[in-house]
Design a protein around this motif. Structure first.
Motif, short mmCIF file in Angstrom:
data_model
loop_
_atom_site.label_atom_id
_atom_site.label_comp_id
_atom_site.label_asym_id
_atom_site.label_seq_id
_atom_site.Cartn_x
_atom_site.Cartn_y
_atom_site.Cartn_z
N ARG B 154 0.83 -1.20 0.00
CA ARG B 154 0.00 0.00 0.00
C ARG B 154 0.87 1.26 0.00
O ARG B 154 0.55 2.24 -0.66
N LEU B 155 1.96 1.17 0.74
CA LEU B 155 2.87 2.32 0.79
C LEU B 155 3.42 2.63 -0.61
O LEU B 155 3.54 3.80 -0.99
N GLU B 156 3.73 1.58 -1.37
CA GLU B 156 4.20 1.79 -2.74
C GLU B 156 3.18 2.64 -3.52
O GLU B 156 3.54 3.55 -4.25
N VAL B 157 1.90 2.32 -3.33
CA VAL B 157 0.84 3.04 -4.05
C VAL B 157 0.76 4.49 -3.55
O VAL B 157 0.70 5.43 -4.33
N ALA B 158 0.82 4.66 -2.21
CA ALA B 158 0.73 6.01 -1.65
C ALA B 158 1.88 6.88 -2.16
O ALA B 158 1.68 8.05 -2.52
N ARG B 159 3.08 6.30 -2.20
CA ARG B 159 4.25 7.05 -2.65
C ARG B 159 4.08 7.47 -4.10
O ARG B 159 4.43 8.58 -4.49
N ALA B 160 3.53 6.56 -4.90
CA ALA B 160 3.31 6.89 -6.32
C ALA B 160 2.26 7.98 -6.46
O ALA B 160 2.40 8.89 -7.27
N LEU B 161 1.20 7.91 -5.64
CA LEU B 161 0.13 8.90 -5.73
C LEU B 161 0.62 10.30 -5.36
O LEU B 161 0.17 11.29 -5.93
N ALA B 162 1.55 10.35 -4.43
CA ALA B 162 2.06 11.64 -3.96
C ALA B 162 2.78 12.40 -5.05
O ALA B 162 3.07 13.59 -4.91
N LEU B 163 3.09 11.72 -6.16
CA LEU B 163 3.81 12.37 -7.26
C LEU B 163 2.85 13.09 -8.22
O LEU B 163 3.29 13.55 -9.28
N ASP B 164 1.56 13.20 -7.86
CA ASP B 164 0.55 13.78 -8.75
C ASP B 164 0.66 13.21 -10.16
O ASP B 164 0.80 13.97 -11.13
N PRO B 165 0.60 11.89 -10.31
CA PRO B 165 0.85 11.31 -11.63
C PRO B 165 -0.32 11.50 -12.58
O PRO B 165 -1.47 11.62 -12.14
N SER B 166 -0.02 11.54 -13.88
CA SER B 166 -1.11 11.50 -14.84
C SER B 166 -1.40 10.04 -15.19
O SER B 166 -2.47 9.72 -15.69
N ILE B 167 -0.42 9.15 -14.95
CA ILE B 167 -0.65 7.72 -15.14
C ILE B 167 0.17 6.96 -14.09
O ILE B 167 1.28 7.36 -13.76
N ILE B 168 -0.40 5.89 -13.57
CA ILE B 168 0.33 5.09 -12.59
C ILE B 168 0.38 3.64 -13.09
O ILE B 168 -0.64 3.09 -13.50
N ILE B 169 1.58 3.09 -13.13
CA ILE B 169 1.75 1.70 -13.57
C ILE B 169 2.14 0.88 -12.36
O ILE B 169 3.16 1.15 -11.72
N LEU B 170 1.32 -0.11 -12.05
CA LEU B 170 1.56 -0.90 -10.85
C LEU B 170 2.04 -2.29 -11.22
O LEU B 170 1.37 -3.00 -11.98
N ASP B 171 3.20 -2.67 -10.72
CA ASP B 171 3.77 -3.98 -11.04
C ASP B 171 3.40 -4.97 -9.93
O ASP B 171 3.97 -4.93 -8.84
N GLU B 172 2.44 -5.80 -10.21
CA GLU B 172 1.96 -6.84 -9.28
C GLU B 172 1.72 -6.32 -7.87
O GLU B 172 2.32 -6.82 -6.91
N PRO B 173 0.83 -5.33 -7.72
CA PRO B 173 0.59 -4.78 -6.38
C PRO B 173 -0.19 -5.75 -5.49
O PRO B 173 -0.31 -5.52 -4.30
N LEU B 174 -0.72 -6.83 -6.06
CA LEU B 174 -1.51 -7.77 -5.25
C LEU B 174 -0.70 -9.02 -4.90
O LEU B 174 -1.13 -9.83 -4.07
N ALA B 175 0.47 -9.20 -5.55
CA ALA B 175 1.24 -10.43 -5.34
C ALA B 175 1.68 -10.54 -3.88
O ALA B 175 2.12 -9.57 -3.28
N GLY B 176 1.53 -11.71 -3.33
CA GLY B 176 1.98 -11.96 -1.96
C GLY B 176 0.95 -11.57 -0.92
O GLY B 176 1.15 -11.79 0.27
N LEU B 177 -0.18 -10.97 -1.37
CA LEU B 177 -1.22 -10.60 -0.40
C LEU B 177 -2.22 -11.74 -0.29
O LEU B 177 -2.45 -12.48 -1.26
N ASN B 178 -2.84 -11.88 0.88
CA ASN B 178 -3.88 -12.91 0.99
C ASN B 178 -5.15 -12.43 0.30
O ASN B 178 -5.26 -11.27 -0.13
N HIS B 179 -6.08 -13.32 0.20
CA HIS B 179 -7.31 -13.10 -0.55
C HIS B 179 -7.98 -11.77 -0.18
O HIS B 179 -8.30 -10.94 -1.02
#
Lengths: 282, 253, 288
Positions: B154-179
């Motif tokens: 989640r922190l990875e996502v927050a850090r990316a959002l803080a950059l005011d992006p026009s596009i965000i590319i997420l590399d397997e943000p769900l991997a390793g998380l439980n259901h």
């Protein structure tokens, strides 16, 4: 105060400048350099040449800082291009290269070094005060930078370069800047040393000095300015206080380095943090 | 309006053709999923978009501008945000500082500017806002070394959002998380997209991907073999053969 | 014949550098630690060779004891110093390694004196042979023969035997270890054992050649060995070998050509820095 006390204070001030400036490069920005002595030496020789040529003290000191910083900029370029582990070995190389080069240069006095350097005109007391003022300024600079956004970004670069890039930090520029600032301070310290001894030889700037400075930084705690200042004071004064320590100086440095890395890799600062944490919990 | 445009990108490593003539565009506001079996070239493609690799041929355009030869940091300045598959927090900092540093990207993009700025309150406030958005409120002062993987993702996502992006590319943000965690993380992303954020999601978790994304791209053997609505793409026989067949291998591995 | 002599001399020094550098490569490849105290192992080997040879009268026995003791010592360094540090960032082990090096060098100085030791009976460096017009002494012949035997044996072991192949695979990619069914911990000990044994052998041979050992003898050689593994691309044995021989030759010829501007020890690093500026990945390393 005695002449001895002034000379001790001068050495102390120079070591504080060297250790905190190395901490700026290695502690703040995570770039391990084992060649800090070479930049110090470059500054000392540059200032000595200026002083012998008759330039006033401020000019000689400025030239020392510029030469140290310029050399640091070049080596910083290496740090931009090289893998982390390559950099350590390269800076070791810089250290050997500097001494090996100076030893063979007739215009730098070769093995005999440069002697009869004109005095600063401030006397031993004035010199010591000047050096301590510069040391205080260096500490202030480090404390400020660490609180500024520059230090904030340095920490990111030291933690994880790739992640730093993905939050828009131009990593190479930062590394280059860390090297340039840190080595310019080392060059300035070299200039001060020149006026302090009025006599410099290549052997004052060997690899052992670079290792000693790194010892101050890691024993104090990478990245902690106050920790490094305290370590610099301890490692400078202990051998003076106990002569027998001086005879076994390297044995003790080596042993302490091993023990600190083995049992408290955070150094004095790390120990202080964990102690306060425990006290707070209790 | 086209936010990201990848145009005939190809790259070889030694004797291996990793990507062959890959083309796709992402429009503003889209939520695109990118899938493909292991070794299909997803990571290579991401590295090319991020500027870690330079393609042998082809271009990467960001907001209509050619960024193929720009370094990562400059692309990020132009509105591209990336999260890492293997989390890469700044380990010496708190959760808040990790995000605040990203929020200060305008200051840190020039070291001299950075040297003359020290106040952080504005960026810290912004960071707290982003942390709340991804569900990390209350954990601002934690050392990241003490956080579980779900929070670091989640922190990875927050850090990316803080950059005011026009596009965000997420590399397997769900991997390793439980259901349950994966579902929450996917919901967060869907909510961000609903607010107007353009998202490209690289994932193995097909269930969540089909649920939240509105368009799927399929990469196999370095080629883009499908591009369309998730249901439509998933029923494409070529995709089933290339992806689902090998996905079983993946699951077995 | 002058250049042939220089060439031969370069190869001989290069082969000694190779014996030193292989240990560093093995450790770096497996653990990503710059094993700087390897130099202390080299000096330890040299001191033991002299002491045992002087006590027993047999130089061969001296070298044998040196190799065995140093191999055990190397494994001990791993167990006591490095193993507990593997969970920290790599600089921790590197700084500790520097600490061990200066600690041991100073210990050698305190125990054996600043002047070092000499062999009481060592006729070999002065036995000059004339082979096809090349002058060479017995120790130099021994250096060539022994280093060739060791390197060939190592090459055969790592390419022809199952264990060797698994070992080499593990060194170049530690995560492979488990899929090969290799005990990664045993491989670590094996690396320190072989690397240290080779360093001790090099130390003993250099001691014989100079008829002299001193506390700081490992210092410069160690940093040259570090330069070599960087030149070789870090972690590649073939690269290490090529870089070691190249450095030997560069020094040999460089001392003649630019010796008045730079001393021999600085030359190695000039070579290193120039190569790294042109090829940041090392002489033989692939592009990242």
């Amino acid at each position: 105060m005695t002449l001895y006390a002034y000379s001790l204070l001068s050495i102390l001030g120079i070591n504080i400048m060297l250790a905190t400036s190395l901490n700026l490069i290695s502690g703040f920005c995570g770039q391990f350099s084992l060649g800090h002595g070479a930049f110090y030496g470059a500054g000392a020789y540059a200032a000595a040449l200026c002083a012998v040529a008759g330039y006033p003290v401020p000019v000689a000191l400025l030239v020392g800082a510029l030469v140290g910083g310029a050399l640091g900029f070049v080596v910083g370029f290496a740090s931009v291009r090289l893998r982390e582990d390559f950099l350590v070995v390269t800076t070791i190389g810089v250290s050997f290269l500097f001494v090996g080069f100076v030893r063979k240069q007739k215009w730098l006095g070769a093995e005999m070094g440069i002697s009869k350097i004109p005095a600063s005109g401030l006397g031993p007391e004035g010199n010591a005060i000047m050096i301590l003022l510069f040391a205080a300024a260096t500490i202030a600079l480090c404390l400020y930078l660490n609180r500024s956004w520059l230090g904030f970004a340095f920490r990111a670069v030291g933690d994880d370069e790739q992640a730093a890039r993905t939050i828009a930090i131009p990593v190479s520029t930062y590394k280059l800047l860390a090297f340039t600032i840190g080595t310019a301070v080392a060059g300035l310290a070299g200039g001060l040393y020149t006026y302090f001894t009025q006599f410099i030889v290549p052997d004052s700037f060997t690899f052992i000095l670079s290792v000693t400075l790194m010892a101050m930084v890691v024993i104090g705690g990478l990245g902690s300015t106050w920790g490094v200042v305290i370590a610099a004071i301890i490692l400078t004064l202990l051998p003076e206080a106990f002569r027998f320590i001086n005879d076994y100086r390297l044995l003790i440095y080596g042993g302490v380095l091993m023990l600190v890395m083995r049992f408290a890799p955070g150094g004095l600062a790390g120990i202080a943090t964990s102690v306060t944490r425990r006290l707070r919990k209790a | 309006m086209t936010t990201l445009h990848v145009e005939s990108v190809s790259i070889r490593f030694g004797g291996v053709q990793a990507l062959t003539d890959v083309n796709f565009s992402v429009q503003k506001g889209e939520f695109v999923g990118l899938i493909g079996p292991n070794g299909a070239g997803k990571t290579t493609l991401l590295k090319i978009i991020a500027g870690i690799l330079t393609p042998d041929t082809g271009r990467v355009m960001l907001e209509g501008e050619d960024v193929t030869r720009l370094p990562t940091a400059k692309r990020v300045r132009k509105g591209l945000a990336i999260t890492h598959q293997i989390v890469r927090p700044f380990r010496s900092m708190t959760t808040l500082d990790n995000t605040a540093l990203a929020a200060g990207y305008k200051i840190t993009s020039n070291p001299l500017t950075a040297a003359f700025h020290w106040r952080r309150s504005q960026q810290s406030a912004r960071a707290a806002e982003m942390l709340a958005k991804v569900g990390l409120a209350g954990l601002e002062d934690r050392d990241v070394s003490a956080l579980p993987l779900g929070n670091l993702k989640r922190l990875e996502v927050a850090r990316a959002l803080a950059l005011d992006p026009s596009i965000i590319i997420l590399d397997e943000p769900l991997a390793g998380l439980n259901h349950r965690e994966a579902e929450r993380q996917a919901d967060t992303l869907a909510a961000l997209n609903a607010e107007g954020l353009t998202i490209v999601l690289i994932e193995h978790n097909l269930r969540e991907l089909v649920r939240v994304s509105k368009r799927l791209l399929v990469l196999d053997g370095g080629k883009m073999i499908a591009d369309g609505e998730p249901e439509h793409v998933m029923s494409d026989p070529a995709v089933r053969e290339a992806y689902v067949g090998k996905a079983d291998d993946h699951a077995a591995a | 014949m002058y250049y042939v002599d220089l060439f031969l001399n370069g190869l001989i020094f290069g082969s000694m550098y190779a014996l030193m550098a292989i240990g560093l490569t093995l450790v770096y490849g497996l653990l990503r630690i710059l094993h700087i105290s390897h130099a202390a192992v080299y000096a330890l080997g040299a001191f033991i060779t002299v002491i045992v040879a002087n006590a027993t009268g047999s130089i061969a026995l001296g070298m044998l004891v040196a190799v065995v003791v140093s191999a055990i010592f190397g494994m001990g360094v791993y167990r006591v110093l490095y193993q507990p540090m593997l969970r920290y960032p790599p600089y921790v082990a590197m700084i500790a390694s520097i600490g061990l090096l200066i600690f041991m060098e100073d210990a050698f100085r305190i125990i054996f004196g600043e002047q070092g030791l000499t062999f009481t009976r060592n006729p070999y460096p002065t036995q000059i042979h004339n082979l096809f017009g090349i002058t060479i002494n017995t120790v130099q012949i021994a250096m060539i023969v022994l280093s060739t035997i060791c390197l060939v044996a190592l090459a055969l072991f790592t390419t022809r035997t199952r264990m060797g192949i698994a070992w080499r695979a593990t060194v170049s990619n530690p995560t492979i270890a488990t899929s090969f069914g290799v005990d990664a911990i045993k491989v670590r000990y094996l690396n320190f054992m072989i690397g240290s044994a080779l360093a001790a052998l090099a130390g003993g041979l250099i001691a014989l050649l100079n008829n002299f050992v001193e506390p700081t003898m490992g210092f410069v050689v160690s940093y040259k060995a570090l330069a070599i593994i960087v030149l070789g691309g870090l972690g590649s044995m073939r690269g290490t070998l090529i870089a070691a021989l190249a450095l030997g030759l560069v020094e040999s010829f460089g001392t003649i050509w630019v010796g008045s501007y730079l001393d021999r020890d600085a030359l190695a690093f000039l070579f290193l820095i120039i190569v790294l500026m042109v090829r940041p990945q090392g002489l033989t390393g692939a592009h990242a």
